[in-house]
Design an enzyme around this catalytic site. Structure first.
Site, short mmCIF file in Angstrom:
data_model
loop_
_atom_site.label_atom_id
_atom_site.label_comp_id
_atom_site.label_asym_id
_atom_site.label_seq_id
_atom_site.Cartn_x
_atom_site.Cartn_y
_atom_site.Cartn_z
N ASN A 100 0.83 -1.19 0.00
CA ASN A 100 0.00 0.00 0.00
C ASN A 100 0.87 1.25 0.00
O ASN A 100 2.01 1.23 0.45
CB ASN A 100 -0.92 0.01 1.22
CG ASN A 100 -1.82 -1.21 1.26
OD1 ASN A 100 -2.11 -1.81 0.22
ND2 ASN A 100 -2.27 -1.59 2.44
N ASP A 102 -0.50 4.23 1.27
CA ASP A 102 -1.31 5.17 2.04
C ASP A 102 -0.66 5.65 3.34
O ASP A 102 -1.17 6.57 3.99
CB ASP A 102 -2.69 4.57 2.35
CG ASP A 102 -2.61 3.17 2.98
OD1 ASP A 102 -1.68 2.92 3.78
OD2 ASP A 102 -3.49 2.34 2.68
N HIS A 117 5.92 -0.01 -2.61
CA HIS A 117 5.50 0.73 -3.81
C HIS A 117 5.55 2.24 -3.60
O HIS A 117 4.99 2.99 -4.40
CB HIS A 117 4.10 0.30 -4.23
CG HIS A 117 4.01 -1.12 -4.66
ND1 HIS A 117 2.86 -1.87 -4.56
CD2 HIS A 117 4.95 -1.95 -5.17
CE1 HIS A 117 3.09 -3.10 -5.00
NE2 HIS A 117 4.36 -3.16 -5.38
N CYS A 125 9.79 15.01 -9.16
CA CYS A 125 10.01 15.37 -10.57
C CYS A 125 10.77 14.24 -11.23
O CYS A 125 11.73 13.71 -10.67
CB CYS A 125 10.79 16.67 -10.67
SG CYS A 125 11.25 17.10 -12.38
N SER A 217 -4.12 -10.21 -2.53
CA SER A 217 -4.38 -11.34 -3.42
C SER A 217 -3.09 -11.89 -4.00
O SER A 217 -3.09 -12.98 -4.58
CB SER A 217 -5.29 -10.89 -4.57
OG SER A 217 -4.61 -9.94 -5.39
N GLY A 243 -10.94 -14.03 -0.17
CA GLY A 243 -10.83 -14.50 -1.54
C GLY A 243 -9.56 -15.26 -1.82
O GLY A 243 -8.73 -15.49 -0.94
#
Length: 273
Positions: A100, A102, A117, A125, A217, A243
């Site tokens: 994430n 966030d 990430h 820039c 997932s 899932g």
């Protein structure tokens, strides 16, 4: 019971590497990417090569961000983030690797975190070393495009929104130093995770007693690689996520239930052991 199984896994593997994905932040109001079958819920997010080469793609990205970014910026950690921070304080987690962007793990109090990430609250820039907060670019975009501030749309993952309008007149803020392309300091789809982040995470995994996956997932290789490597190293893998996952066949424990109540109950169980 599922929380008992998770508590036992954590207790029996005292040095864990934890990998989290979008599913842990949905209770904070941030949408996830995939359904229970691992398929896309909406159109795929912006691709890095297209963002870099196509001005219209950049206009569309920043235009939609005027709607989507405030939702992500104002999100708050939920009980699952807090539980992982507490597990770190109790010595159960050596390192937390999150897919994430966030920043909610850090806001909840987790200290040993690798943002695999990147972080959406920073902008860089692509031509020079300039960087600034995402809010600065957000407010500049709003000032340059007052007509776009009145739109509303359903929020999408990572500060995006399902807004479909004519973006041809949208004015994109450029780098104030060199006029280059500004981009959130995140790894877009089609881009590579910086090598050092992967090396550091794999080093920690090599030292860990097991891998715990929460809310992912694992359909993206940047996350799945840790399960594949843990399996090669004969390290047990547990997953708490709704899932199917790409690593189902590699798992020692799979808990297909809502994250927040199971994790909170497991933490409570560990506290009385």
């Amino acid at each position: 019971m599922s929380h008992q199984a998770l508590s036992d896994f954590i207790h029996n593997h005292p040095r864990l590497l934890v990998l989290t994905g979008a599913g842990i932040s949905t209770d904070s109001g941030i949408p996830d990417y995939r359904d229970s079958n691992g398929d896309w819920k909406r159109k795929q997010p912006v691709q890095h090569p297209e963002f870099m080469r196509c001005e219209h793609t950049r206009k569309r990205y920043w235009g939609r961000s005027l709607v989507g970014w405030p939702v992500m910026r104002d999100a708050r950690p939920n009980a699952a983030h807090a539980a992982l921070a507490q597990l770190e304080r109790l010595g159960h987690i050596d390192l937390l690797v999150t897919q994430n962007v966030d920043g909610l793990h850090q806001r909840a109090g987790s200290e040993r975190v690798i943002d695999l990430h990147g972080r959406s609250d920073r902008v860089i820039c692509m031509s020079c070393d300039f960087s600034c907060s995402r809010d600065e670019v957000h407010h500049q975009s709003a000032d340059l495009n007052p007509a776009f501030t009145h739109f509303s749309a359903e929020t999408a993952p990572d500060g995006d929104a399902d807004l479909e309008v004519d973006f041809s007149d949208f004015r994109i803020p450029d780098c104030p130093h060199c006029g280059g392309i500004l981009k959130p300091d995140v790894v877009f789809f089609g881009d590579n995770v910086p090598k050092q982040r992967v090396v550091d995470a794999l080093d920690a995994l090599h030292q860990a007693d097991g891998l715990l996956v929460i809310g992912s997932s694992l359909m993206v290789y940047s996350g799945f690689r840790f399960c594949r490597r843990a399996h090669e190293w004969n390290k047990p893998i547990a997953a708490l996520t709704l899932g199917k996952t790409r690593a189902d066949e590699l798992l020692s424990l799979k808990i297909n239930q809502p994250i927040r109540p199971v994790l909170s109950a497991a933490l409570e169980q560990l506290s009385i052991k």
